[in-house]
Design a protein around this motif. Structure first.
Motif, short mmCIF file in Angstrom:
data_model
loop_
_atom_site.label_atom_id
_atom_site.label_comp_id
_atom_site.label_asym_id
_atom_site.label_seq_id
_atom_site.Cartn_x
_atom_site.Cartn_y
_atom_site.Cartn_z
N SER A 27 30.16 -44.83 8.66
CA SER A 27 29.16 -45.59 9.40
C SER A 27 29.79 -46.57 10.39
N LEU A 38 31.99 -38.81 11.73
CA LEU A 38 32.53 -38.46 10.42
C LEU A 38 33.92 -37.86 10.54
N CYS A 51 27.36 -34.29 3.72
CA CYS A 51 27.95 -35.50 4.31
C CYS A 51 27.01 -36.07 5.36
N LYS A 52 27.18 -37.36 5.66
CA LYS A 52 26.35 -37.98 6.68
C LYS A 52 27.14 -39.02 7.46
N SER A 53 26.64 -39.31 8.66
CA SER A 53 27.29 -40.31 9.50
C SER A 53 26.26 -41.10 10.28
N SER A 88 24.38 -31.35 6.00
CA SER A 88 24.92 -32.61 6.47
C SER A 88 24.09 -33.12 7.64
N SER A 111 23.49 -36.51 10.83
CA SER A 111 24.02 -37.63 11.59
C SER A 111 22.89 -38.46 12.15
N SER A 148 30.36 -37.24 1.31
CA SER A 148 31.06 -38.39 1.89
C SER A 148 30.32 -38.86 3.14
N SER A 149 30.65 -40.08 3.59
CA SER A 149 29.94 -40.63 4.75
C SER A 149 30.83 -41.58 5.55
N HIS A 177 33.96 -42.91 1.52
CA HIS A 177 33.14 -43.55 2.53
C HIS A 177 33.96 -44.48 3.41
#
Length: 170
Positions: free
Chosen positions: A95, A107, A118-120, A144, A146, A92-93, A66
């Motif tokens: 921010s 990301l 995954c994310k953002s 994933s 966003s 995973s991420s 992260h």
């Protein structure tokens, strides 16, 4: 090469390599290694392949990593977590805020591998191929998402700025 980085964290600081490539808050270049359960809050500045955690992931695994809110990434092929992914990123991420010229993502800046779960969130700003999750996707993105604010001039998207291959359940 072939190393493992486990449970390592950068809580504060700045990595500045303005005229350099493969610049990361924790690792510049990961080749055939495993990076797991790591995080970074660093401010990262570079020219090319710049990431909040890792600049360039070549044939390596990134798992449960992260890049946190305070991260600010500047450069081309720049991402909040990774500048460029050529292999596998899982759970995973990122921010932070990412800005640059081309292939900018909250990301990952440029993805040639697989991004899964995954994310953002944050802000991605630049000229071309700007995406909330990935700036340019030439690989696979699965499950994933966003929540990013994205600003650019050419090939700009809430999830991906330019998609060439495969996106599913995202």
């Amino acid at each position: 090469y072939d190393g493992t980085v486990f449970n390592c964290h950068v809580e504060d600081g700045e990595v500045s390599a303005i005229n350099s490539s493969s610049v990361g808050g924790l690792i510049g270049h990961n080749m055939y290694g495993i990076v797991e359960a790591c995080s970074s809050e660093a401010i990262v500045k570079g020219y090319y392949l710049v990431g909040g955690l890792l600049g360039h992931n070549k044939s390596g695994l990134v798992i449960d990593c992260h890049s946190l809110k305070r991260s600010l990434v500047n450069g081309s092929l720049a991402g909040g977590l990774l500048g460029e992914n050529l292999y596998l990123v899982i759970a995973s991420s990122a921010s932070g805020n990412v800005s640059g010229w081309n292939e900018i993502g909250c990301l990952v800046g440029s993805n040639w591998g697989i991004i899964h779960e995954c994310k953002s969130k944050g802000n991605a700003t630049g000229y071309g191929r700007i995406g909330g999750l990935v700036g340019r996707n030439l690989g696979t993105i699965v499950e994933s998402c966003s929540y990013a604010y994205v600003v650019g001039e050419d090939e700009v998207g809430g999830l991906v700025g330019q998609n060439v291959l495969y996106i599913s359940y995202s």
